[in-house]
Design a protein around this motif. Structure first.
Motif, PDB file in Angstrom:
ATOM      1  N   ALA A  22     -27.784  33.974  -4.972  1.00  0.00           N
ATOM      2  CA  ALA A  22     -27.334  32.726  -4.317  1.00  0.00           C
ATOM      3  C   ALA A  22     -28.157  32.485  -2.974  1.00  0.00           C
ATOM      4  O   ALA A  22     -28.526  31.313  -2.663  1.00  0.00           O
ATOM      5  CB  ALA A  22     -25.748  32.570  -4.033  1.00  0.00           C
ATOM      6  N   ALA A  23     -28.120  33.340  -2.427  1.00  0.00           N
ATOM      7  CA  ALA A  23     -28.763  33.540  -0.967  1.00  0.00           C
ATOM      8  C   ALA A  23     -30.323  33.130  -1.121  1.00  0.00           C
ATOM      9  O   ALA A  23     -30.945  32.360  -0.523  1.00  0.00           O
ATOM     10  CB  ALA A  23     -28.659  34.492  -0.001  1.00  0.00           C
ATOM     11  N   ALA A  24     -31.035  34.011  -1.915  1.00  0.00           N
ATOM     12  CA  ALA A  24     -32.440  33.818  -2.307  1.00  0.00           C
ATOM     13  C   ALA A  24     -32.919  32.672  -2.775  1.00  0.00           C
ATOM     14  O   ALA A  24     -33.861  31.927  -2.458  1.00  0.00           O
ATOM     15  CB  ALA A  24     -32.557  35.060  -3.226  1.00  0.00           C
ATOM     16  N   LEU A  25     -32.274  32.046  -3.814  1.00  0.00           N
ATOM     17  CA  LEU A  25     -32.410  30.700  -4.242  1.00  0.00           C
ATOM     18  C   LEU A  25     -31.740  29.660  -3.804  1.00  0.00           C
ATOM     19  O   LEU A  25     -32.214  28.135  -3.977  1.00  0.00           O
ATOM     20  CB  LEU A  25     -31.938  30.827  -5.846  1.00  0.00           C
ATOM     21  CG  LEU A  25     -32.766  31.895  -6.795  1.00  0.00           C
ATOM     22  CD1 LEU A  25     -32.084  31.772  -8.137  1.00  0.00           C
ATOM     23  CD2 LEU A  25     -33.936  31.775  -6.965  1.00  0.00           C
ATOM     24  N   PRO A  68     -27.245  23.704  -6.491  1.00  0.00           N
ATOM     25  CA  PRO A  68     -26.535  22.936  -5.867  1.00  0.00           C
ATOM     26  C   PRO A  68     -26.369  21.191  -6.268  1.00  0.00           C
ATOM     27  O   PRO A  68     -25.255  20.595  -6.071  1.00  0.00           O
ATOM     28  CB  PRO A  68     -26.686  23.017  -4.438  1.00  0.00           C
ATOM     29  CG  PRO A  68     -27.918  23.339  -4.203  1.00  0.00           C
ATOM     30  CD  PRO A  68     -28.323  24.236  -5.503  1.00  0.00           C
ATOM     31  N   GLU A  69     -27.423  20.786  -6.954  1.00  0.00           N
ATOM     32  CA  GLU A  69     -27.389  19.377  -7.147  1.00  0.00           C
ATOM     33  C   GLU A  69     -27.261  19.313  -8.544  1.00  0.00           C
ATOM     34  O   GLU A  69     -27.041  18.011  -9.193  1.00  0.00           O
ATOM     35  CB  GLU A  69     -28.967  18.984  -6.957  1.00  0.00           C
ATOM     36  CG  GLU A  69     -29.438  18.921  -5.417  1.00  0.00           C
ATOM     37  CD  GLU A  69     -30.734  18.434  -5.309  1.00  0.00           C
ATOM     38  OE1 GLU A  69     -31.572  18.249  -6.123  1.00  0.00           O
ATOM     39  OE2 GLU A  69     -31.223  18.929  -4.169  1.00  0.00           O
ATOM     40  N   MET A 101     -38.201  36.401 -12.611  1.00  0.00           N
ATOM     41  CA  MET A 101     -38.473  35.192 -11.952  1.00  0.00           C
ATOM     42  C   MET A 101     -39.633  35.192 -10.932  1.00  0.00           C
ATOM     43  O   MET A 101     -39.802  36.171 -10.480  1.00  0.00           O
ATOM     44  CB  MET A 101     -37.204  34.674 -11.158  1.00  0.00           C
ATOM     45  CG  MET A 101     -36.043  34.443 -11.943  1.00  0.00           C
ATOM     46  SD  MET A 101     -34.445  33.701 -11.062  1.00  0.00           S
ATOM     47  CE  MET A 101     -33.627  35.085 -11.035  1.00  0.00           C
ATOM     48  N   ASP A 102     -40.106  34.150 -10.955  1.00  0.00           N
ATOM     49  CA  ASP A 102     -41.110  33.595  -9.639  1.00  0.00           C
ATOM     50  C   ASP A 102     -40.812  32.689  -8.906  1.00  0.00           C
ATOM     51  O   ASP A 102     -40.181  31.755  -9.252  1.00  0.00           O
ATOM     52  CB  ASP A 102     -42.510  33.102 -10.466  1.00  0.00           C
ATOM     53  CG  ASP A 102     -43.406  34.315 -11.045  1.00  0.00           C
ATOM     54  OD1 ASP A 102     -43.106  35.434 -11.142  1.00  0.00           O
ATOM     55  OD2 ASP A 102     -44.465  33.841 -11.692  1.00  0.00           O
ATOM     56  N   LEU A 103     -40.722  33.045  -7.663  1.00  0.00           N
ATOM     57  CA  LEU A 103     -40.234  31.946  -6.479  1.00  0.00           C
ATOM     58  C   LEU A 103     -41.334  31.521  -5.933  1.00  0.00           C
ATOM     59  O   LEU A 103     -42.185  32.540  -5.257  1.00  0.00           O
ATOM     60  CB  LEU A 103     -39.232  32.825  -5.509  1.00  0.00           C
ATOM     61  CG  LEU A 103     -38.126  33.604  -6.254  1.00  0.00           C
ATOM     62  CD1 LEU A 103     -37.132  34.138  -5.025  1.00  0.00           C
ATOM     63  CD2 LEU A 103     -37.251  32.806  -7.090  1.00  0.00           C
ATOM     64  N   LEU A 117     -35.969  37.627   2.167  1.00  0.00           N
ATOM     65  CA  LEU A 117     -35.473  38.216   1.108  1.00  0.00           C
ATOM     66  C   LEU A 117     -35.451  39.589   1.421  1.00  0.00           C
ATOM     67  O   LEU A 117     -34.200  40.149   0.914  1.00  0.00           O
ATOM     68  CB  LEU A 117     -36.342  38.147  -0.322  1.00  0.00           C
ATOM     69  CG  LEU A 117     -36.428  36.389  -0.336  1.00  0.00           C
ATOM     70  CD1 LEU A 117     -37.788  36.295  -1.295  1.00  0.00           C
ATOM     71  CD2 LEU A 117     -35.213  36.071  -0.990  1.00  0.00           C
ATOM     72  N   ARG A 118     -36.404  40.207   2.231  1.00  0.00           N
ATOM     73  CA  ARG A 118     -36.019  41.715   2.660  1.00  0.00           C
ATOM     74  C   ARG A 118     -34.762  41.815   3.247  1.00  0.00           C
ATOM     75  O   ARG A 118     -33.911  42.852   3.008  1.00  0.00           O
ATOM     76  CB  ARG A 118     -37.194  42.060   3.232  1.00  0.00           C
ATOM     77  CG  ARG A 118     -37.457  43.631   3.180  1.00  0.00           C
ATOM     78  CD  ARG A 118     -38.554  44.075   4.104  1.00  0.00           C
ATOM     79  NE  ARG A 118     -38.704  43.858   5.580  1.00  0.00           N
ATOM     80  CZ  ARG A 118     -37.759  44.154   6.154  1.00  0.00           C
ATOM     81  NH1 ARG A 118     -36.733  45.158   5.909  1.00  0.00           N
ATOM     82  NH2 ARG A 118     -37.649  43.737   7.709  1.00  0.00           N
TER      83      ARG A 118
END
Length: 149
Positions: A22-25, A68-69, A101-103, A117-118
């Protein structure tokens, strides 16, 4: 007609992994507490199936995050769009992911996002520099690999 789907990640600790992702994305944790309360009241699930997090009832065996959208079913808390479900399984992760996944943050933000992210609990596994691609390979708190571009 296009298929409605979600990505499911097997893991040891769904709540921990959902919080990380949730925090990462920058997604939202799904709130299933209304559904859980209804199922408990009807006797369809027992208290041992749930725990508490952030002051609300949550499933022990699963947690999900959603964009969130995207729309959400108010009665169940389940998202109807981009979402990732984390489900507890008894066996540990073995070997390299077959799916990841690729961010995509862009070259101007990549290094700052890798550090963010670290700080959230990810580990840097390496950097790949090849023609047409320059990305950082990372692992989430349970060792699931993902790439940051």
């Amino acid at each position: 007609m296009a298929v409605h789907w979600k990505l499911v990640v097997d893991c040891a600790d769904p709540l921990r992994l959902a919080a990380f992702w949730a925090a990462a994305l920058e997604y939202e944790n799904e709130d299933h507490s209304a559904l859980i309360e209804r199922l408990l009241a009807a006797g369809l699930v027992t208290e041992d199936a749930v725990t508490e997090a952030d002051g609300r009832k949550v499933w022990r065996h699963a947690a999900a995050v959603r964009h969130p959208e995207d729309p959400v079913d108010a009665a169940t808390g389940v998202g109807h769009g981009r979402r990732v479900l984390f489900q507890a399984v008894p066996e540990p992760k073995q070997g390299k992911n077959r799916l990841h996944m690729d961010l995509h943050f862009g070259p101007e933000r990549r290094d700052a996002e890798v550090e963010r992210l670290r700080q959230l609990g990810a580990t840097v596994l390496g950097t790949v520099e090849e023609p047409g691609s320059n990305h950082v390979v990372m692992a989430d708190p349970e060792g699931n690999e993902f790439c940051v571009q």
